[in-house]
Design a protein around this motif. Structure first.
Motif, PDB file in Angstrom:
ATOM      1  N   ILE A 143       0.824  -1.214   0.000  1.00  0.00           N
ATOM      2  CA  ILE A 143       0.000   0.000   0.000  1.00  0.00           C
ATOM      3  C   ILE A 143       0.857   1.263   0.000  1.00  0.00           C
ATOM      4  CG2 ILE A 143      -1.599   1.366   1.409  1.00  0.00           C
ATOM      5  CD1 ILE A 143      -2.866  -1.323   2.275  1.00  0.00           C
ATOM      6  N   PHE A 144       1.843   1.321   0.881  1.00  0.00           N
ATOM      7  CA  PHE A 144       2.564   2.573   1.080  1.00  0.00           C
ATOM      8  C   PHE A 144       3.784   2.748   0.180  1.00  0.00           C
ATOM      9  CE2 PHE A 144       0.329   1.892   5.133  1.00  0.00           C
ATOM     10  CZ  PHE A 144      -0.456   3.035   5.110  1.00  0.00           C
ATOM     11  N   LEU A 145       4.311   1.657  -0.373  1.00  0.00           N
ATOM     12  CA  LEU A 145       5.501   1.771  -1.221  1.00  0.00           C
ATOM     13  C   LEU A 145       5.271   1.302  -2.655  1.00  0.00           C
ATOM     14  CD1 LEU A 145       8.499   0.630   1.023  1.00  0.00           C
ATOM     15  CD2 LEU A 145       8.026   2.906   0.141  1.00  0.00           C
ATOM     16  N   LEU A 146       4.782   0.069  -2.794  1.00  0.00           N
ATOM     17  CA  LEU A 146       4.785  -0.546  -4.116  1.00  0.00           C
ATOM     18  C   LEU A 146       3.672  -0.055  -5.033  1.00  0.00           C
ATOM     19  CD1 LEU A 146       5.880  -4.177  -3.222  1.00  0.00           C
ATOM     20  CD2 LEU A 146       7.270  -2.187  -3.801  1.00  0.00           C
ATOM     21  N   LEU A 147       2.482   0.213  -4.510  1.00  0.00           N
ATOM     22  CA  LEU A 147       1.413   0.717  -5.371  1.00  0.00           C
ATOM     23  C   LEU A 147       1.759   2.087  -5.955  1.00  0.00           C
ATOM     24  CD1 LEU A 147      -1.912  -0.453  -3.698  1.00  0.00           C
ATOM     25  CD2 LEU A 147      -0.889  -1.261  -5.820  1.00  0.00           C
ATOM     26  N   PRO A 148       2.242   3.040  -5.143  1.00  0.00           N
ATOM     27  CA  PRO A 148       2.665   4.313  -5.752  1.00  0.00           C
ATOM     28  C   PRO A 148       3.793   4.118  -6.766  1.00  0.00           C
ATOM     29  CG  PRO A 148       2.446   4.552  -3.370  1.00  0.00           C
ATOM     30  CD  PRO A 148       2.298   3.089  -3.677  1.00  0.00           C
ATOM     31  N   LEU A 149       4.700   3.197  -6.454  1.00  0.00           N
ATOM     32  CA  LEU A 149       5.803   2.923  -7.374  1.00  0.00           C
ATOM     33  C   LEU A 149       5.293   2.346  -8.691  1.00  0.00           C
ATOM     34  CD1 LEU A 149       9.088   2.811  -6.960  1.00  0.00           C
ATOM     35  CD2 LEU A 149       8.663   0.386  -7.186  1.00  0.00           C
ATOM     36  N   ARG A 150       4.295   1.441  -8.612  1.00  0.00           N
ATOM     37  CA  ARG A 150       3.726   0.862  -9.830  1.00  0.00           C
ATOM     38  C   ARG A 150       2.989   1.913 -10.649  1.00  0.00           C
ATOM     39  NH1 ARG A 150       1.861  -4.028  -6.411  1.00  0.00           N
ATOM     40  NH2 ARG A 150       3.683  -5.371  -6.567  1.00  0.00           N
ATOM     41  N   ALA A 151       2.312   2.835  -9.967  1.00  0.00           N
ATOM     42  CA  ALA A 151       1.641   3.918 -10.687  1.00  0.00           C
ATOM     43  C   ALA A 151       2.674   4.762 -11.439  1.00  0.00           C
ATOM     44  CB  ALA A 151       0.847   4.788  -9.715  1.00  0.00           C
ATOM     45  N   TYR A 152       3.802   5.041 -10.789  1.00  0.00           N
ATOM     46  CA  TYR A 152       4.882   5.791 -11.442  1.00  0.00           C
ATOM     47  C   TYR A 152       5.448   4.992 -12.618  1.00  0.00           C
ATOM     48  CZ  TYR A 152       9.350   8.100 -12.179  1.00  0.00           C
ATOM     49  OH  TYR A 152      10.427   8.729 -12.757  1.00  0.00           O
TER      50      TYR A 152
END
Length: 198
Positions: free
Chosen positions: A176-185
């Motif tokens: 939730i806090f690291l990988l999802l934002p990273l995948r969106a990027y």
């Protein structure tokens, strides 16, 4: 996936290929392109898909032992995950083309692997929207995320016959806090051809 002779990603340091099979695909492998530009990351997933497209089997060998180097700090870990996310997005499109000729289970497996993060993202967005618009805690979204986590980890623990897989539920917080934002990027920067590693 191995049961159907179609492991969808033979991980780089853990994979071995028949030389004759590799030589027959070398030209396609070395000239990998994405949106008209040369591309050289995600090569393990790309090579696996080329093997499957050429009707070779990809197998899992549980007796095999392999060693690799893994990130031991946050910066290298996030760069690795960004690279993997870009590779996954790009080569999943190629994998979907293969699925018609493979077993229905593989189709469901690949779709499930891609829908899981999407459902998690939608649950988080729904929870945030509720909190912003009503000022109330998004308990429904939290329960949905917890249920998805318990089911996923429970299935893994049952199949592996090891309760320690239940501990993988902690990975949801990292997700939730690291990988999802990273995948969106990663999704927004698919054309970036940098390896983002040393």
């Amino acid at each position: 996936q191995a049961r159907f002779g179609a492991v969808m990603c033979c991980c780089g340091p853990c994979a071995m290929y028949r030389r004759s099979a590799l030589v027959s695909l070398l030209d396609q492998y070395e000239t990998q392109r994405f949106r008209g530009k040369p591309s050289d990351f995600g090569e393990d997933r790309h090579l696996t898909i080329l093997m499957l497209k050429a009707c070779f089997r990809t197998e899992y060998v549980p007796e095999a032992v392999a060693a690799t180097v893994v990130p031991n700090s946050m910066g290298p870990y996030l760069r690795q995950q960004l690279r993997w996310a870009r590779s996954t997005f790009r080569d999943t499109l190629l994998a979907f083309q293969l699925l018609r000729g493979l077993n229905i289970y593989l189709t469901l497996d690949v779709i499930g692997q891609n829908i899981g993060p999407l459902l998690l993202s939608l649950s988080i967005l729904a929870g945030l929207a509720q909190f912003v618009t009503t000022g109330t805690a998004p308990w429904t979204a939290c329960l949905m995320i917890a249920a998805m986590t318990i089911v996923r980890c429970g299935v893994a623990a049952f199949r592996a016959r090891q309760l320690r897989f239940l501990g993988f539920s902690l990975h949801t917080l990292i997700n939730i806090f690291l990988l999802l934002p990273l995948r969106a990027y990663a999704l927004c920067t698919l054309s970036n051809i940098d390896w983002v590693s040393r």
